[in-house]
Design a protein around this motif. Sequence first.
Motif, PDB file in Angstrom:
ATOM      1  N   VAL A 193     -23.996 -13.678  12.614  1.00  0.00           N
ATOM      2  CA  VAL A 193     -25.350 -13.879  13.132  1.00  0.00           C
ATOM      3  C   VAL A 193     -25.529 -13.007  14.357  1.00  0.00           C
ATOM      4  O   VAL A 193     -24.693 -13.027  15.269  1.00  0.00           O
ATOM      5  CB  VAL A 193     -25.595 -15.368  13.506  1.00  0.00           C
ATOM      6  CG1 VAL A 193     -26.993 -15.566  14.074  1.00  0.00           C
ATOM      7  CG2 VAL A 193     -25.360 -16.272  12.300  1.00  0.00           C
ATOM      8  N   PHE A 194     -26.621 -12.267  14.361  1.00  0.00           N
ATOM      9  CA  PHE A 194     -26.939 -11.361  15.465  1.00  0.00           C
ATOM     10  C   PHE A 194     -28.265 -11.802  16.064  1.00  0.00           C
ATOM     11  O   PHE A 194     -29.277 -11.860  15.363  1.00  0.00           O
ATOM     12  CB  PHE A 194     -27.026  -9.919  14.955  1.00  0.00           C
ATOM     13  CG  PHE A 194     -25.804  -9.512  14.178  1.00  0.00           C
ATOM     14  CD1 PHE A 194     -24.689  -9.024  14.831  1.00  0.00           C
ATOM     15  CD2 PHE A 194     -25.766  -9.653  12.801  1.00  0.00           C
ATOM     16  CE1 PHE A 194     -23.542  -8.670  14.122  1.00  0.00           C
ATOM     17  CE2 PHE A 194     -24.634  -9.303  12.077  1.00  0.00           C
ATOM     18  CZ  PHE A 194     -23.518  -8.810  12.744  1.00  0.00           C
ATOM     19  N   THR A 236     -21.270 -15.407  16.024  1.00  0.00           N
ATOM     20  CA  THR A 236     -22.641 -15.249  16.514  1.00  0.00           C
ATOM     21  C   THR A 236     -22.577 -14.458  17.803  1.00  0.00           C
ATOM     22  O   THR A 236     -21.827 -14.818  18.714  1.00  0.00           O
ATOM     23  CB  THR A 236     -23.299 -16.619  16.787  1.00  0.00           C
ATOM     24  OG1 THR A 236     -23.270 -17.392  15.585  1.00  0.00           O
ATOM     25  CG2 THR A 236     -24.735 -16.455  17.250  1.00  0.00           C
ATOM     26  N   VAL A 237     -23.360 -13.391  17.858  1.00  0.00           N
ATOM     27  CA  VAL A 237     -23.361 -12.545  19.052  1.00  0.00           C
ATOM     28  C   VAL A 237     -24.785 -12.188  19.434  1.00  0.00           C
ATOM     29  O   VAL A 237     -25.691 -12.154  18.607  1.00  0.00           O
ATOM     30  CB  VAL A 237     -22.549 -11.243  18.836  1.00  0.00           C
ATOM     31  CG1 VAL A 237     -21.080 -11.552  18.590  1.00  0.00           C
ATOM     32  CG2 VAL A 237     -23.108 -10.434  17.695  1.00  0.00           C
ATOM     33  N   GLN A 238     -24.961 -11.922  20.718  1.00  0.00           N
ATOM     34  CA  GLN A 238     -26.219 -11.374  21.204  1.00  0.00           C
ATOM     35  C   GLN A 238     -26.065  -9.859  21.212  1.00  0.00           C
ATOM     36  O   GLN A 238     -25.026  -9.328  21.618  1.00  0.00           O
ATOM     37  CB  GLN A 238     -26.530 -11.867  22.618  1.00  0.00           C
ATOM     38  CG  GLN A 238     -27.821 -11.280  23.173  1.00  0.00           C
ATOM     39  CD  GLN A 238     -28.199 -11.864  24.519  1.00  0.00           C
ATOM     40  OE1 GLN A 238     -28.140 -13.068  24.711  1.00  0.00           O
ATOM     41  NE2 GLN A 238     -28.589 -10.994  25.447  1.00  0.00           N
ATOM     42  N   VAL A 239     -27.096  -9.187  20.734  1.00  0.00           N
ATOM     43  CA  VAL A 239     -27.068  -7.725  20.672  1.00  0.00           C
ATOM     44  C   VAL A 239     -28.203  -7.152  21.515  1.00  0.00           C
ATOM     45  O   VAL A 239     -29.164  -7.845  21.845  1.00  0.00           O
ATOM     46  CB  VAL A 239     -27.161  -7.239  19.210  1.00  0.00           C
ATOM     47  CG1 VAL A 239     -25.939  -7.676  18.422  1.00  0.00           C
ATOM     48  CG2 VAL A 239     -28.432  -7.715  18.550  1.00  0.00           C
ATOM     49  N   ALA A 240     -28.078  -5.886  21.848  1.00  0.00           N
ATOM     50  CA  ALA A 240     -29.088  -5.243  22.685  1.00  0.00           C
ATOM     51  C   ALA A 240     -30.423  -5.081  21.964  1.00  0.00           C
ATOM     52  O   ALA A 240     -31.484  -5.194  22.572  1.00  0.00           O
ATOM     53  CB  ALA A 240     -28.588  -3.882  23.170  1.00  0.00           C
ATOM     54  N   GLU A 286     -30.754 -11.419  12.836  1.00  0.00           N
ATOM     55  CA  GLU A 286     -30.261 -10.799  11.604  1.00  0.00           C
ATOM     56  C   GLU A 286     -29.024 -11.582  11.207  1.00  0.00           C
ATOM     57  O   GLU A 286     -28.204 -11.936  12.058  1.00  0.00           O
ATOM     58  CB  GLU A 286     -29.904  -9.323  11.824  1.00  0.00           C
ATOM     59  CG  GLU A 286     -29.355  -8.652  10.585  1.00  0.00           C
ATOM     60  CD  GLU A 286     -29.145  -7.144  10.759  1.00  0.00           C
ATOM     61  OE1 GLU A 286     -28.600  -6.534   9.815  1.00  0.00           O
ATOM     62  OE2 GLU A 286     -29.511  -6.592  11.804  1.00  0.00           O
ATOM     63  N   ILE A 287     -28.910 -11.870   9.908  1.00  0.00           N
ATOM     64  CA  ILE A 287     -27.755 -12.629   9.420  1.00  0.00           C
ATOM     65  C   ILE A 287     -27.167 -11.921   8.204  1.00  0.00           C
ATOM     66  O   ILE A 287     -27.891 -11.511   7.302  1.00  0.00           O
ATOM     67  CB  ILE A 287     -28.127 -14.090   9.068  1.00  0.00           C
ATOM     68  CG1 ILE A 287     -28.680 -14.804  10.310  1.00  0.00           C
ATOM     69  CG2 ILE A 287     -26.909 -14.836   8.501  1.00  0.00           C
ATOM     70  CD1 ILE A 287     -29.202 -16.205  10.041  1.00  0.00           C
TER      71      ILE A 287
END
Length: 126
Positions: A78-79, A106-110, A119-120
Amino acid sequence: MARQAVSTDKAPAAIGPYSQAVKAGNLLFLSGQIPIDPVTGTLVEGGIDAQTRQVFRNIGEILKAANASFDNVVSAGVFLADMNDFPKMNAIYAEHFSSPAPARATVQVARLPKDCLVEIQVTAVL
């Protein structure tokens, strides 16, 4: 091992040189899904709730095209554009999986494609 593309017109078409999903042996690898309405081709508005629900509709249709369901999913990525959206995304995510839930990161993206909020990507065993 032969690779076979899996696709459906009930999920957004790939917008680059990739497949909606690829079957390899008994594994199904879905490309990351963003909240695009496959009918209009536009990004779903309405915040993280609406976007997460659309992502899961898209994933569900691709799984169905491979004769699979959310019960076949073993791993997810998971983004998120903002980790503050985690609780809302997580509640909707939980609606789609029975126990045992898939492994997940699950990560936080720029930034995400089309400046969406989530986005998954999933992998399933067929």
